[in-house]
Design a protein around this motif. Sequence first.
Motif, PDB file in Angstrom:
ATOM      1  N   SER A 129      -8.629 106.023  51.165  1.00 33.23           N
ATOM      2  CA  SER A 129      -9.266 107.149  50.439  1.00 33.23           C
ATOM      3  C   SER A 129      -8.336 108.052  50.008  1.00 33.23           C
ATOM      4  O   SER A 129      -7.555 108.700  50.487  1.00 33.23           O
ATOM      5  CB  SER A 129     -10.107 107.809  51.550  1.00 33.23           C
ATOM      6  OG  SER A 129     -10.893 108.784  51.087  1.00 33.23           O
ATOM      7  N   SER A 168     -16.984 108.783  46.880  1.00 32.34           N
ATOM      8  CA  SER A 168     -17.982 109.249  47.884  1.00 32.34           C
ATOM      9  C   SER A 168     -17.540 110.562  47.741  1.00 32.34           C
ATOM     10  O   SER A 168     -16.617 111.459  47.571  1.00 32.34           O
ATOM     11  CB  SER A 168     -17.428 108.765  49.395  1.00 32.34           C
ATOM     12  OG  SER A 168     -18.262 109.700  50.215  1.00 32.34           O
ATOM     13  N   SER A 218     -18.717 112.528  50.490  1.00 32.07           N
ATOM     14  CA  SER A 218     -18.790 113.231  51.843  1.00 32.07           C
ATOM     15  C   SER A 218     -17.642 113.763  52.355  1.00 32.07           C
ATOM     16  O   SER A 218     -16.638 113.324  52.032  1.00 32.07           O
ATOM     17  CB  SER A 218     -19.147 111.777  52.824  1.00 32.07           C
ATOM     18  OG  SER A 218     -20.193 111.024  52.617  1.00 32.07           O
ATOM     19  N   MET A 257     -22.663 102.504  47.713  1.00 30.73           N
ATOM     20  CA  MET A 257     -22.871 104.104  48.459  1.00 30.73           C
ATOM     21  C   MET A 257     -22.320 104.089  50.005  1.00 30.73           C
ATOM     22  O   MET A 257     -23.073 103.247  50.757  1.00 30.73           O
ATOM     23  CB  MET A 257     -24.192 104.571  48.130  1.00 30.73           C
ATOM     24  CG  MET A 257     -24.291 105.784  48.611  1.00 30.73           C
ATOM     25  SD  MET A 257     -25.980 106.384  48.196  1.00 30.73           S
ATOM     26  CE  MET A 257     -26.169 108.078  48.941  1.00 30.73           C
ATOM     27  N   ILE A 258     -21.556 104.962  50.154  1.00 30.32           N
ATOM     28  CA  ILE A 258     -21.425 105.077  51.379  1.00 30.32           C
ATOM     29  C   ILE A 258     -22.421 106.016  52.107  1.00 30.32           C
ATOM     30  O   ILE A 258     -22.400 107.214  51.729  1.00 30.32           O
ATOM     31  CB  ILE A 258     -20.007 105.431  51.983  1.00 30.32           C
ATOM     32  CG1 ILE A 258     -18.883 104.398  51.566  1.00 30.32           C
ATOM     33  CG2 ILE A 258     -19.615 105.743  53.580  1.00 30.32           C
ATOM     34  CD1 ILE A 258     -17.519 104.856  51.575  1.00 30.32           C
ATOM     35  N   ALA A 301     -20.925 111.076  55.785  1.00 28.88           N
ATOM     36  CA  ALA A 301     -20.880 109.492  56.032  1.00 28.88           C
ATOM     37  C   ALA A 301     -21.323 109.353  57.529  1.00 28.88           C
ATOM     38  O   ALA A 301     -20.827 110.118  58.386  1.00 28.88           O
ATOM     39  CB  ALA A 301     -19.726 108.971  55.436  1.00 28.88           C
ATOM     40  N   SER A 339     -18.016 103.081  40.393  1.00 30.77           N
ATOM     41  CA  SER A 339     -18.347 102.975  41.897  1.00 30.77           C
ATOM     42  C   SER A 339     -19.457 102.101  42.092  1.00 30.77           C
ATOM     43  O   SER A 339     -20.384 102.108  41.342  1.00 30.77           O
ATOM     44  CB  SER A 339     -18.900 104.533  42.209  1.00 30.77           C
ATOM     45  OG  SER A 339     -19.170 104.751  43.615  1.00 30.77           O
ATOM     46  N   MET A 379     -15.210 112.184  54.767  1.00 26.76           N
ATOM     47  CA  MET A 379     -14.671 110.832  54.320  1.00 26.76           C
ATOM     48  C   MET A 379     -13.094 110.631  54.637  1.00 26.76           C
ATOM     49  O   MET A 379     -12.299 111.744  54.149  1.00 26.76           O
ATOM     50  CB  MET A 379     -14.810 110.558  52.616  1.00 26.76           C
ATOM     51  CG  MET A 379     -14.329 109.297  52.190  1.00 26.76           C
ATOM     52  SD  MET A 379     -15.195 107.680  53.183  1.00 26.76           S
ATOM     53  CE  MET A 379     -16.805 108.220  53.121  1.00 26.76           C
TER      54      MET A 379
END
Length: 212
Positions: A103, A129, A131, A168-169, A186, A165, A134
């Motif tokens: 990440s 993402s 989030s 989707m998380i 997430a 992308s 994350m």
Amino acid sequence: MLIASYNPAGMGDNLVVLTQQATAYTFAQQENVVQFINKNEEVIGYNFINISQSLDLTGVNGQVFLSEEQVATLNELIAAAGFASTLTVDQTPKFVVGYVESSEPHPDSDHLQVTTTVIDNDERVQIVSGSPNMSQGIKVVVAKIGAMMPSGLIIWPGALRGVESNGMIVSGRELQLPNAPQVPGALILPEDFAPVGTPFDAKSAAAQSLFE
């Protein structure tokens, strides 16, 4: 890819089937079958009107996971209406347990992360993402390309601020799990929840009890 939905309250007795994404299309109708065609003259889906005359969808409201027998019935309707193309069964899981292998900060955003995420068949996909929780090394739920969220949103390939992308998380809130926090973030699965690549069923007892 085969994405089917049936919402009798909102759309009447019509089964909508998509085979690919398109932002512009034309259509042709023969009898109770409507064929959708994109600008490249490719068939991207169908609308089957009065579908209850051919398929029993009692109790269904949302995504329909079509069996081989049901797809065969739809192909018979397509042929009877005079269209040449056919539908192909797609029973691959669209929600799976994933693992965020890496990440990194998005090059053009202060809140997005660009992840390399492992899904089924040891495949690695790039997912952007937003989030706030994350990070590398977490087990998550991935909605793959072709997944339909409980809200009706379909996951297509895309890009966020110029970065590709593919999937989707997702959060517990987006999966509409009981007692899920109603804030962004997430869904981080327990390490012993299930092996990476395992299909994730939001209606299973294990999923329904994640926030107990």
